[in-house]
Write an enzyme that holds these catalytic residues in place. Structure first.
Site, PDB file in Angstrom:
ATOM      1  CD  GLU A 143      37.139  43.997  38.763  1.00 55.85           C
ATOM      2  OE1 GLU A 143      36.990  43.455  37.528  1.00 55.85           O
ATOM      3  OE2 GLU A 143      36.737  45.042  38.763  1.00 55.85           O
ATOM      4  CB  CYS A 170      36.408  36.786  34.653  1.00 59.39           C
ATOM      5  SG  CYS A 170      37.170  38.225  33.711  1.00 59.39           S
TER       6      CYS A 170
END
Ligand code: NAD
Length: 494
Positions: A214, A248
């Site tokens: 990720e 993110c």
């Protein structure tokens, strides 16, 4: 590499021993062992929020809304559906009706989870919990910047009902993470930057061990000409700046229809200026992060692109910045992850152009589309290359919907946390192929010696199988099927 007096390999060895008993339990038994976790999280809520706020610097409201409450929702989700998702399921085969297929989920064994600092509770929690429920033992390596949060996390999950050694904490910097991957676990779950993700994947490739990555994002909000400016500028002012822009899924770029661009910029600038920096804005986590903000903003200022903000405030705070103007799509702020309170705005003239500008990046974590016409926005959302696209919302899939899988595409990584996908990713699929009916029958016609008539039956079967059969069963394959079944039920020759 010693970690708190223990070699990295010793963590993996210890996990391997502890996993044997944990992995041998049924999913239901593991769920039962962890059944008290949501309540324990609620009991420890204030303590967890305090440690996150102290160590990471984010406001307590964000720690609560984006980390601890979502963790409780995730725990509830995983515990409630694990038995169904990971339990065995039957699969019958059209070509082998005399067999019974089973699809089962098996734990990998030892999972090393490596986490970043920006969501120091939710991210490791969403790595660790599904891996444990699936029957793995886990070694968690949190960010060196937030070890205290990880300590509480491990304590709370362990106290909920884990046997000794099933979840271990290995505190340290990148060298510790690298050593744990080198120690040869059975899977690595990594969340962090693209640069580190590449190293982790290269190290894992030597074995090879599967990895879930990720990684970063330069996420985009697309604002169509019929969007409600008041709503959308509130969404962007927040989406670009919560956690000081260090998420993110922060909105780093906005594509706004040309007809709205000027008005959008004025309202966004005003909303961003009104952010209560002392109360609501997290500072840069460290000097390294602050340098990235400075570098990107200096380049934008030199190019005459800074519309407002960007001035350093006390400590590691920055006045949230808005960047726009000719050439903005070539700037570092547009192309690279700034991971700070900076948002770049560019215009577009048509939906096709918006899609092309969005998809021109290698990243693809989340995106948003804003429009009064939800049907049109939905169609556009389906053309954007991003792991999740929200219509008229931002970053929502990160914290508000435990059922929805989370993850990216392209440079933003692969693998999914959250939702049933997290449980599936924490296990590998084993097929069990069993006889239907008697334990033994005649030998298969395609075992030695081949039956007379097998070739004809196979030729006829090939033609039958090539035709579309929605509810096909071998019995339905006409003469070919009947003749094969006849061979399969023939008594063995004595
Ligand atoms: P980072 O890559 O610097 O560090 C992440 C983790 O990896 C830390 O625990 C670190 O100690 C460890 N590490 C460093 N070098 C290593 C190595 N060679 N081998 C193994 N482990 C190593 O990232 P960061 O600064 O902590 O986090 C910010 C980044 O994370 C941003 O790019 C952000 O976009 C990304 N992120 C992505 C998601 C997502 O869900 N996609 C979520 C949060 C953060």
């Amino acid at each position: 590499m010693p970690v708190g007096g223990m070699e990295a390999a010793a963590f993996v060895d210890r996990a391997r021993v502890a996993q044997v008993g944990w992995g041998a339990r049924t999913v239901e038994e593991r769920v039962l062992a962890l059944a008290g976790l949501p309540d324990r999280l609620c009991e420890q809520l204030d303590r967890i929020v305090r440690v996150i706020a102290e160590e990471n610097g984010k406001p307590a409201a964000e720690a609560l809304a984006h980390e601890v409450v979502p963790a409780i929702a995730l725990a509830r989700h995983h515990l409630d559906c694990a038995a169904t998702v990971l339990g065995p399921s039957r699969i019958s085969s059209a070509t082998a009706p005399y067999r019974r297929g089973m699809r089962t989920h098996r734990p990998y064994g030892v999972v090393v989870a490596i986490a970043p600092w920006n969501l120091p509770f939710l991210i490791p929690f969403s790595q660790v919990l599904p891996a444990l429920i699936a029957g793995n033992a886990v070694v968690l390596k949190p960010s060196e910047l937030t070890p205290g949060v990880a300590e509480v996390l491990v304590e709370v999950i362990t106290a909920a009902g884990l046997p000794e050694g099933v979840l271990q904490l290995a505190v340290g910097d990148g060298a510790v993470g690298a050593a744990l991957v080198e120690a040869g676990p059975d899977k690595v779950l990594f969340t962090g930057s693209v640069a580190t993700g590449r190293k982790v994947m290269a190290a894992a490739a030597r074995f090879p061990i599967p990895v879930g990555l990720e990684l970063g994002g330069v996420d985009v909000a697309v604002v169509l000409e019929d969007a409600d400016l008041e709503y959308v500028t509130s969404a962007v002012a927040w989406g670009a700046n919560f956690n000081g822009g260090q998420a993110c899924c922060s909105i780093e770029r906005v594509l706004v229809h040309e007809s709205l661009r000027a008005a959008f910029l004025v309202r966004l600038r005003d909303k961003v200026r009104r952010i209560d920096i002392e109360r609501d804005l997290a500072p840069a986590i460290d000097e390294r992060q602050q340098q990235v903000w400075r570098r990107h903003l200096d380049a934008a200022r030199d190019a005459g692109l800074v519309v407002s903000g960007g001035e350093p405030v006390r400590g590691r705070h920055l006045m949230p910045a808005v960047v726009s103007g000719d050439g903005v799509t070539a700037s570092e702020v547009w192309r690279e992850e700034t991971f700070g309170p900076v948002v770049a705005v560019a215009g577009f003239a048509s939906d096709d152009e918006a899609v092309a500008l969005h998809n021109a990046t290698d990243y693809g974590l989340t995106a948003s589309v804003f429009s009064a016409d939800v049907t049109r926005a939905r169609a556009l959302a389906g053309r954007l290359r991003a792991g999740s696209v929200s219509v008229n919302d931002v970053a929502a899939t990160m914290y508000s919907t435990p059922e929805l899988p989370w993850g990216g595409v392209g440079r933003s990584g692969f693998g999914r946390s959250h939702g049933v996908d997290a449980l599936l990713d924490a296990s590998w699929v084993q097929v069990l192929d069993l006889p239907r009916g008697p334990a033994f029958g005649p030998k298969r016609p395609w075992w030695f010696p081949y039956d007379t008539g097998l070739e004809d039956a196979m030729r006829a079967l090939a033609t039958s199988l090539a035709a579309p059969h929605t509810t096909a069963k071998l019995r339905g394959y006409g003469q070919a099927g009947r003749s094969l079944l006849g061979m399969l039920s023939r008594r063995p020759k004595l």
